[in-house]
Design an enzyme around this catalytic site. Structure first.
Site, PDB file in Angstrom:
ATOM      1  N   HIS A 221       5.253 -41.651  58.299  1.00 22.84           N
ATOM      2  CA  HIS A 221       5.359 -41.881  56.849  1.00 22.84           C
ATOM      3  C   HIS A 221       4.185 -41.154  56.188  1.00 22.84           C
ATOM      4  CE1 HIS A 221       6.492 -43.778  53.180  1.00 22.84           C
ATOM      5  NE2 HIS A 221       6.136 -45.027  53.400  1.00 22.84           N
ATOM      6  N   HIS A 260      13.480 -35.322  56.909  1.00 26.99           N
ATOM      7  CA  HIS A 260      13.464 -36.504  56.050  1.00 26.99           C
ATOM      8  C   HIS A 260      14.697 -37.345  56.322  1.00 26.99           C
ATOM      9  CE1 HIS A 260      13.032 -39.039  52.516  1.00 26.99           C
ATOM     10  NE2 HIS A 260      11.770 -38.646  52.501  1.00 26.99           N
ATOM     11  N   ASP A 311       5.009 -34.087  52.360  1.00 30.18           N
ATOM     12  CA  ASP A 311       3.726 -34.114  53.065  1.00 30.18           C
ATOM     13  C   ASP A 311       3.276 -32.759  53.587  1.00 30.18           C
ATOM     14  OD1 ASP A 311       2.940 -36.732  52.762  1.00 30.18           O
ATOM     15  OD2 ASP A 311       4.153 -37.440  54.435  1.00 30.18           O
TER      16      ASP A 311
HETATM   17  N1  ACO Z   1       9.929 -31.989  63.918  1.00 34.16           N
HETATM   18  C1  ACO Z   1      10.743 -31.751  64.954  1.00 34.16           C
HETATM   19  N2  ACO Z   1      11.941 -32.321  65.086  1.00 34.16           N
HETATM   20  C2  ACO Z   1      12.330 -33.174  64.129  1.00 34.16           C
HETATM   21  C3  ACO Z   1      11.538 -33.464  63.021  1.00 34.16           C
HETATM   22  C4  ACO Z   1      10.300 -32.834  62.930  1.00 34.16           C
HETATM   23  N3  ACO Z   1       9.484 -33.043  61.901  1.00 34.16           N
HETATM   24  N4  ACO Z   1      12.184 -34.328  62.219  1.00 34.16           N
HETATM   25  C5  ACO Z   1      13.352 -34.590  62.817  1.00 34.16           C
HETATM   26  N5  ACO Z   1      13.434 -33.881  63.972  1.00 34.16           N
HETATM   27  C6  ACO Z   1      14.549 -33.867  64.899  1.00 34.16           C
HETATM   28  C7  ACO Z   1      14.483 -35.044  65.845  1.00 34.16           C
HETATM   29  O1  ACO Z   1      13.762 -34.735  67.001  1.00 34.16           O
HETATM   30  C8  ACO Z   1      15.935 -35.245  66.133  1.00 34.16           C
HETATM   31  O2  ACO Z   1      16.368 -34.258  67.026  1.00 34.16           O
HETATM   32  P1  ACO Z   1      17.363 -34.652  68.222  1.00 34.16           P
HETATM   33  O3  ACO Z   1      18.594 -35.153  67.541  1.00 34.16           O
HETATM   34  O4  ACO Z   1      17.506 -33.365  68.970  1.00 34.16           O
HETATM   35  O5  ACO Z   1      16.653 -35.728  68.979  1.00 34.16           O
HETATM   36  C9  ACO Z   1      16.603 -34.939  64.793  1.00 34.16           C
HETATM   37  O6  ACO Z   1      15.749 -34.038  64.131  1.00 34.16           O
HETATM   38  C10 ACO Z   1      16.810 -36.164  63.927  1.00 34.16           C
HETATM   39  O7  ACO Z   1      15.582 -36.851  63.831  1.00 34.16           O
HETATM   40  P2  ACO Z   1      15.449 -38.393  63.479  1.00 34.16           P
HETATM   41  O8  ACO Z   1      14.093 -38.876  63.901  1.00 34.16           O
HETATM   42  O9  ACO Z   1      16.629 -39.149  63.977  1.00 34.16           O
HETATM   43  O10 ACO Z   1      15.570 -38.362  61.923  1.00 34.16           O
HETATM   44  P3  ACO Z   1      15.024 -39.476  60.971  1.00 34.16           P
HETATM   45  O11 ACO Z   1      15.882 -39.473  59.798  1.00 34.16           O
HETATM   46  O12 ACO Z   1      14.851 -40.788  61.630  1.00 34.16           O
HETATM   47  O13 ACO Z   1      13.542 -38.917  60.700  1.00 34.16           O
HETATM   48  C11 ACO Z   1      11.471 -38.495  59.871  1.00 34.16           C
HETATM   49  C12 ACO Z   1      12.927 -38.791  59.524  1.00 34.16           C
HETATM   50  C13 ACO Z   1      10.850 -39.717  60.571  1.00 34.16           C
HETATM   51  C14 ACO Z   1      10.702 -38.248  58.574  1.00 34.16           C
HETATM   52  C15 ACO Z   1      11.398 -37.271  60.793  1.00 34.16           C
HETATM   53  O14 ACO Z   1      11.987 -36.154  60.155  1.00 34.16           O
HETATM   54  C16 ACO Z   1       9.984 -36.968  61.225  1.00 34.16           C
HETATM   55  O15 ACO Z   1       9.484 -37.552  62.189  1.00 34.16           O
HETATM   56  N6  ACO Z   1       9.280 -36.030  60.487  1.00 34.16           N
HETATM   57  C17 ACO Z   1       7.905 -35.764  60.767  1.00 34.16           C
HETATM   58  C18 ACO Z   1       7.016 -36.813  60.104  1.00 34.16           C
HETATM   59  C19 ACO Z   1       6.928 -36.594  58.614  1.00 34.16           C
HETATM   60  O16 ACO Z   1       6.784 -35.494  58.113  1.00 34.16           O
HETATM   61  N7  ACO Z   1       6.972 -37.729  57.888  1.00 34.16           N
HETATM   62  C20 ACO Z   1       6.881 -37.721  56.429  1.00 34.16           C
HETATM   63  C21 ACO Z   1       8.201 -38.077  55.811  1.00 34.16           C
HETATM   64  S1  ACO Z   1       8.108 -38.052  54.058  1.00 34.16           S
HETATM   65  C22 ACO Z   1       7.190 -39.431  53.711  1.00 34.16           C
HETATM   66  O17 ACO Z   1       7.193 -40.395  54.409  1.00 34.16           O
HETATM   67  C23 ACO Z   1       6.421 -39.408  52.503  1.00 34.16           C
END
Ligand code: ACO
Length: 375
Positions: A221, A260, A311
């Site tokens: 987050h 996201h 972010d």
């Molecule tokens: N880097 C690499 N791979 C990613 C990323 C990332 N930043 N985000 C998603 N993926 C991939 C996952 O590994 C997954 O791949 P798979 O299906 O091969 O396993 C797929 O994309 C789906 O990911 P999920 O985690 O299921 O997607 P979710 O909707 O739960 O995730 C999240 C959202 C937690 C923000 C995710 O994109 C992430 O971890 N991003 C990095 C952290 C980040 O930047 N957080 C800030 C968000 S904005 C905020 O809170 C203000």
């Protein structure tokens, strides 16, 4: 959804009705109380946006000035909270200090506990005071004397002043103001949900904001902005972006600042933050971060088809404003507190205890074994 289906992470679950924030994840649109954040970021100030979130309408010029004056009067930390902040472990996570200080503030503001006595005034007090906590924790770590609260000036100027102790330029203030506007609210994100869950038990606003700060701290987050900057530091030079990012993805590591839960296209906040990163970089004669991030975007999109979120660029702006990395997430909180408090006030207006259920998948009918017979 069937009765037995589990929505892991509550994905796509509509938990409540709200009039505060609308996200169109497919079109990449974000509205606060109906207003497009692109207009707010371009024409408004953080004070106007906070007023909008709390009151449901934009302020007149007089109302905005009155709010600015009230915020200016609420910037003094009570002495015991000042001491708590100054005595916290110096090397620890700054969000721990912020969370503890807000919790302590609640203990020193007993008249404000409980929904009946919670009003916009409580939201204003919390919003005005967060930069004082952030500034003091930084100054204590640096061994510097506390900064006297600014009586005038905007919230953006106050944050910069509380941390740096020196006056900021107009462009610095404007870039911080844009960042604050863009981070102010985002529907039922994890920290806002945490605040609403706490408020829904009829607990007080300080407890709700303490819960929210704990949730924002996590790297999935708000903590992502600090990790995004750590990656830039690890990469170092433009020629290494591709190699480092590809290697991390090959090892199934997440690249912070990308992806996201709600946006399936580019986060509209990232679009504006990118532009501010370029603007402030040009003004400071340092486009290093901007160029690294542009390249990082290309590589991540080519590899994973992932778009940047809010972010990704925020850290590059804060770094150019001479703000140390460990304060990036607290600054996020100093903005999001406006949204959290708006949601807490809304929760109190239409209260329903938030209490989902789980599908039990553990054993049943386990025969009880007395303690002397257990192995
Ligand atoms: N880097 C690499 N791979 C990613 C990323 C990332 N930043 N985000 C998603 N993926 C991939 C996952 O590994 C997954 O791949 P798979 O299906 O091969 O396993 C797929 O994309 C789906 O990911 P999920 O985690 O299921 O997607 P979710 O909707 O739960 O995730 C999240 C959202 C937690 C923000 C995710 O994109 C992430 O971890 N991003 C990095 C952290 C980040 O930047 N957080 C800030 C968000 S904005 C905020 O809170 C203000």
């Amino acid at each position: 959804m069937t009765d037995n289906e589990v929505q892991r992470g509550l994905e796509d679950v509509i938990a409540l009705e709200s009039q505060i924030c609308f996200i169109d994840g497919k079109k990449g649109r974000l509205l606060y109380r109906g207003y497009d954040i692109r207009d707010l970021a371009q024409y408004s100030t953080f004070e106007e946006v906070a007023y909008l979130l709390w009151n449901g309408r934009l302020p007149t010029a007089d109302q905005r000035e009155a709010l600015r004056a009230r915020l200016g009067e609420l910037r003094t930390l009570p002495e015991p909270v000042m001491r708590i902040v100054s005595e916290m472990p110096q090397g620890g996570n700054a969000m721990d200090v912020l969370r503890t200080a807000v919790s302590a503030l609640g203990a020193f503001t007993p008249a404000e506990t409980g929904a009946a006595s919670t009003s916009v005034a409580s939201a204003e007090r919390l919003t005005a005071i967060l930069p004082a906590i952030i500034g003091q924790l930084h100054r204590a770590r640096q061994g510097l004397p506390p900064v006297a609260p600014m009586t005038g000036g905007s919230h953006a100027a106050w944050i910069l002043h509380a941390i740096r102790g020196t006056p900021a330029t107009d462009l610095e203030i404007r870039s911080m103001d844009a960042a604050l506007i863009l981070h102010a609210d985002h529907d039922l994100n994890a920290s806002t949900f945490a605040a609403r869950v706490t408020a829904s038990t009829l607990s007080d606003i300080y407890s709700a904001i303490t819960s929210a700060i704990g949730a924002l701290k996590g790297p999935l987050h708000g903590g992502a902005n600090e990790r995004a900057m750590e990656l830039l530091e690890e990469i170092g030079t433009l020629d290494r972006v591709e190699e480092v990012v590809r290697s991390k993805l090959a090892h199934h590591e997440r690249i912070m600042g990308f992806g996201h839960r709600v946006y399936k296209v580019e986060d509209p906040r990232a679009t504006i933050m990118r532009e501010w990163s370029r603007r402030i970089g040009e003004a400071k004669g340092n486009l290093h971060y901007y160029e690294l991030l542009r390249k990082e975007e290309q590589v991540v999109f080519a590899e994973k088809k992932l778009y940047p979120n809010v972010d990704l660029y925020s850290g590059s702006i804060y770094a150019l404003l001479d703000i140390p990395k460990y304060l990036f997430t607290p600054i996020f909180a100093a903005s999001r507190v406006s949204g959290w408090t708006a949601h807490v006030l809304e929760e109190y207006q239409d209260l329903r205890l938030i209490r989902p259920t789980s599908r039990y998948v553990g054993p049943t009918d386990v025969p009880y074994v007395s303690i002397e017979k257990r192995s």
